[in-house]
Design a protein around this motif. Sequence first.
Motif, PDB file in Angstrom:
ATOM      1  N   VAL A  58       0.843  -1.198   0.000  1.00 62.21           N
ATOM      2  CA  VAL A  58       0.000   0.000   0.000  1.00 62.21           C
ATOM      3  C   VAL A  58       0.875   1.244   0.000  1.00 62.21           C
ATOM      4  CG1 VAL A  58      -1.819   1.260   1.224  1.00 62.21           C
ATOM      5  CG2 VAL A  58      -1.752  -1.244   1.326  1.00 62.21           C
ATOM      6  N   LEU A  59       0.520   2.224  -0.807  1.00 68.43           N
ATOM      7  CA  LEU A  59       1.233   3.499  -0.833  1.00 68.43           C
ATOM      8  C   LEU A  59       0.244   4.643  -0.969  1.00 68.43           C
ATOM      9  CD1 LEU A  59       3.801   5.292  -1.118  1.00 68.43           C
ATOM     10  CD2 LEU A  59       3.640   4.890  -3.593  1.00 68.43           C
ATOM     11  N   HIS A  60       0.377   5.651  -0.089  1.00 69.61           N
ATOM     12  CA  HIS A  60      -0.347   6.918  -0.216  1.00 69.61           C
ATOM     13  C   HIS A  60       0.687   8.036  -0.117  1.00 69.61           C
ATOM     14  CE1 HIS A  60      -4.208   4.961  -0.014  1.00 69.61           C
ATOM     15  NE2 HIS A  60      -3.909   4.412   1.151  1.00 69.61           N
ATOM     16  N   VAL A  61       0.886   8.759  -1.191  1.00 69.93           N
ATOM     17  CA  VAL A  61       1.856   9.851  -1.210  1.00 69.93           C
ATOM     18  C   VAL A  61       1.150  11.134  -0.792  1.00 69.93           C
ATOM     19  CG1 VAL A  61       3.433  11.200  -2.636  1.00 69.93           C
ATOM     20  CG2 VAL A  61       3.231   8.726  -2.998  1.00 69.93           C
ATOM     21  N   ARG A  62       1.601  11.685   0.338  1.00 75.42           N
ATOM     22  CA  ARG A  62       1.003  12.931   0.843  1.00 75.42           C
ATOM     23  C   ARG A  62       2.135  13.896   1.202  1.00 75.42           C
ATOM     24  NH1 ARG A  62      -2.046   9.077   4.402  1.00 75.42           N
ATOM     25  NH2 ARG A  62      -3.983   8.500   3.357  1.00 75.42           N
ATOM     26  N   GLY A  63       2.324  14.154   2.499  1.00 74.25           N
ATOM     27  CA  GLY A  63       3.302  15.124   2.947  1.00 74.25           C
ATOM     28  C   GLY A  63       4.719  14.579   3.003  1.00 74.25           C
ATOM     29  N   ILE A  88       6.630  13.981   5.597  1.00 72.85           N
ATOM     30  CA  ILE A  88       6.880  12.984   6.642  1.00 72.85           C
ATOM     31  C   ILE A  88       6.209  11.695   6.206  1.00 72.85           C
ATOM     32  CG2 ILE A  88       6.424  12.324   9.034  1.00 72.85           C
ATOM     33  CD1 ILE A  88       6.672  15.245   9.811  1.00 72.85           C
ATOM     34  N   GLY A  89       6.906  10.591   6.344  1.00 69.20           N
ATOM     35  CA  GLY A  89       6.365   9.305   5.914  1.00 69.20           C
ATOM     36  C   GLY A  89       6.266   8.337   7.074  1.00 69.20           C
ATOM     37  N   ILE A  90       5.185   7.567   7.091  1.00 66.61           N
ATOM     38  CA  ILE A  90       4.972   6.586   8.151  1.00 66.61           C
ATOM     39  C   ILE A  90       4.796   5.219   7.512  1.00 66.61           C
ATOM     40  CG2 ILE A  90       3.592   5.980  10.170  1.00 66.61           C
ATOM     41  CD1 ILE A  90       2.809   8.916  10.380  1.00 66.61           C
ATOM     42  N   MET A  91       5.527   4.235   8.029  1.00 65.05           N
ATOM     43  CA  MET A  91       5.575   2.906   7.428  1.00 65.05           C
ATOM     44  C   MET A  91       5.146   1.819   8.405  1.00 65.05           C
ATOM     45  SD  MET A  91       9.189   2.901   5.360  1.00 65.05           S
ATOM     46  CE  MET A  91      10.170   3.541   6.705  1.00 65.05           C
ATOM     47  N   ASP A  93       0.075  -1.718  11.317  1.00 65.54           N
ATOM     48  CA  ASP A  93      -0.438  -0.987  10.156  1.00 65.54           C
ATOM     49  C   ASP A  93      -1.590  -0.076  10.539  1.00 65.54           C
ATOM     50  OD1 ASP A  93      -3.034  -2.898   9.046  1.00 65.54           O
ATOM     51  OD2 ASP A  93      -1.520  -3.847  10.305  1.00 65.54           O
ATOM     52  N   ILE A  94      -2.379  -0.456  11.558  1.00 69.97           N
ATOM     53  CA  ILE A  94      -3.467   0.405  12.036  1.00 69.97           C
ATOM     54  C   ILE A  94      -2.885   1.698  12.600  1.00 69.97           C
ATOM     55  CG2 ILE A  94      -5.401   0.595  13.631  1.00 69.97           C
ATOM     56  CD1 ILE A  94      -5.801  -1.528  11.438  1.00 69.97           C
ATOM     57  N   ILE A  95      -1.869   1.560  13.447  1.00 62.04           N
ATOM     58  CA  ILE A  95      -1.226   2.730  14.033  1.00 62.04           C
ATOM     59  C   ILE A  95      -0.633   3.619  12.947  1.00 62.04           C
ATOM     60  CG2 ILE A  95       0.708   3.488  15.473  1.00 62.04           C
ATOM     61  CD1 ILE A  95       0.249   0.911  17.150  1.00 62.04           C
ATOM     62  N   ALA A  96       0.082   3.018  12.015  1.00 58.66           N
ATOM     63  CA  ALA A  96       0.735   3.791  10.959  1.00 58.66           C
ATOM     64  C   ALA A  96      -0.282   4.471  10.051  1.00 58.66           C
ATOM     65  CB  ALA A  96       1.659   2.893  10.145  1.00 58.66           C
ATOM     66  N   ALA A  97      -1.292   3.738   9.618  1.00 52.87           N
ATOM     67  CA  ALA A  97      -2.274   4.282   8.683  1.00 52.87           C
ATOM     68  C   ALA A  97      -3.085   5.409   9.311  1.00 52.87           C
ATOM     69  CB  ALA A  97      -3.206   3.178   8.197  1.00 52.87           C
ATOM     70  N   SER A 106       2.679  10.855   4.344  1.00 48.77           N
ATOM     71  CA  SER A 106       2.726   9.761   3.378  1.00 48.77           C
ATOM     72  C   SER A 106       2.719   8.434   4.136  1.00 48.77           C
ATOM     73  CB  SER A 106       3.970   9.878   2.504  1.00 48.77           C
ATOM     74  OG  SER A 106       3.917  11.054   1.717  1.00 48.77           O
ATOM     75  N   TYR A 107       2.248   7.390   3.456  1.00 44.76           N
ATOM     76  CA  TYR A 107       2.056   6.094   4.123  1.00 44.76           C
ATOM     77  C   TYR A 107       2.494   4.967   3.203  1.00 44.76           C
ATOM     78  CZ  TYR A 107      -0.620   2.082   6.004  1.00 44.76           C
ATOM     79  OH  TYR A 107      -1.008   0.852   6.482  1.00 44.76           O
ATOM     80  N   TYR A 108       3.280   4.049   3.760  1.00 44.86           N
ATOM     81  CA  TYR A 108       3.680   2.850   3.018  1.00 44.86           C
ATOM     82  C   TYR A 108       3.521   1.650   3.942  1.00 44.86           C
ATOM     83  CZ  TYR A 108       6.463  -0.737   0.737  1.00 44.86           C
ATOM     84  OH  TYR A 108       6.868  -1.923   0.171  1.00 44.86           O
ATOM     85  N   ALA A 109       2.924   0.587   3.417  1.00 47.52           N
ATOM     86  CA  ALA A 109       2.743  -0.615   4.224  1.00 47.52           C
ATOM     87  C   ALA A 109       2.795  -1.858   3.361  1.00 47.52           C
ATOM     88  CB  ALA A 109       1.409  -0.573   4.974  1.00 47.52           C
ATOM     89  N   VAL A 110       3.235  -2.944   3.976  1.00 47.57           N
ATOM     90  CA  VAL A 110       3.101  -4.270   3.388  1.00 47.57           C
ATOM     91  C   VAL A 110       2.272  -5.086   4.368  1.00 47.57           C
ATOM     92  CG1 VAL A 110       4.263  -6.321   2.522  1.00 47.57           C
ATOM     93  CG2 VAL A 110       5.339  -4.083   2.221  1.00 47.57           C
ATOM     94  N   LEU A 111       1.110  -5.522   3.896  1.00 55.51           N
ATOM     95  CA  LEU A 111       0.159  -6.241   4.742  1.00 55.51           C
ATOM     96  C   LEU A 111       0.245  -7.732   4.438  1.00 55.51           C
ATOM     97  CD1 LEU A 111      -2.866  -3.800   4.320  1.00 55.51           C
ATOM     98  CD2 LEU A 111      -0.943  -3.660   5.919  1.00 55.51           C
ATOM     99  N   HIS A 112       0.410  -8.517   5.481  1.00 54.28           N
ATOM    100  CA  HIS A 112       0.616  -9.955   5.341  1.00 54.28           C
ATOM    101  C   HIS A 112      -0.621 -10.732   5.794  1.00 54.28           C
ATOM    102  CE1 HIS A 112       4.607  -8.111   5.600  1.00 54.28           C
ATOM    103  NE2 HIS A 112       5.051  -9.132   4.908  1.00 54.28           N
TER     104      HIS A 112
END
Length: 204
Positions: A16-21, A23-26, A38-42, A51-57
């Motif tokens: 998952v990727l959301h490009v915003r500001g 500062i990035g949270i992964m 991922d809940i905390i990060a998102a 911005s947000y990047y995650a790999v969900l398993h």
Amino acid sequence: MSPFRDNLARDGVCEVLHVRGPIGIMAFHGGALERVTDIIAAETARFTESSYYAVLHPDASLHVPSTFFDPAHSDKLSAFVDHVDVAIAIHGYGRHDNMFRVLLGGTNRAFAAHIGTHLDQALPKYEIVTDLAAIPRELAGQHPDNPVNRVRDKGVQIEVPAALRWHYDHKQWSDSPGVGRAPQVDVFIEALSRAVDRWPSSPL
């Protein structure tokens, strides 16, 4: 051979990727692997327009070490790293001797201290650890190949203990269906969001 690329190709793994500001949270061990990360990060990214990047398993069967998450093997991770100035990586850990210790590693120590102050004020039942000497080496996030250290101004790796991610009333993880977030998870997200919002874009 790339364990990261192979992992992304597994059935049920979602990147998952959301490009915003800037500062990035992964949360690259998200989903069923390191629960609630991922809940905390998102949520923090959404509240702060980061911005947000995650790999969900889909399960906890395979844990690829952070140093294998190479942007050369993922267009989304590459885009995240190129866009972001400073990063926060949310991880989960569980050790019986550290059940109430939140560990702030990563190589941007000024940002770690800043976040630590906000978490310490909000979570008095937890020990917020910013001293690298008190963090186990394998949880300190100091390797240059760790994605949190690949962005321009480096970043902070936050290891969140199982006790904070667990919903004690329901005796389940806070991301379990029908459970809802535990109160301390909401407090953590709110405090982390304040820290992100109050971090200057060009700190002195």
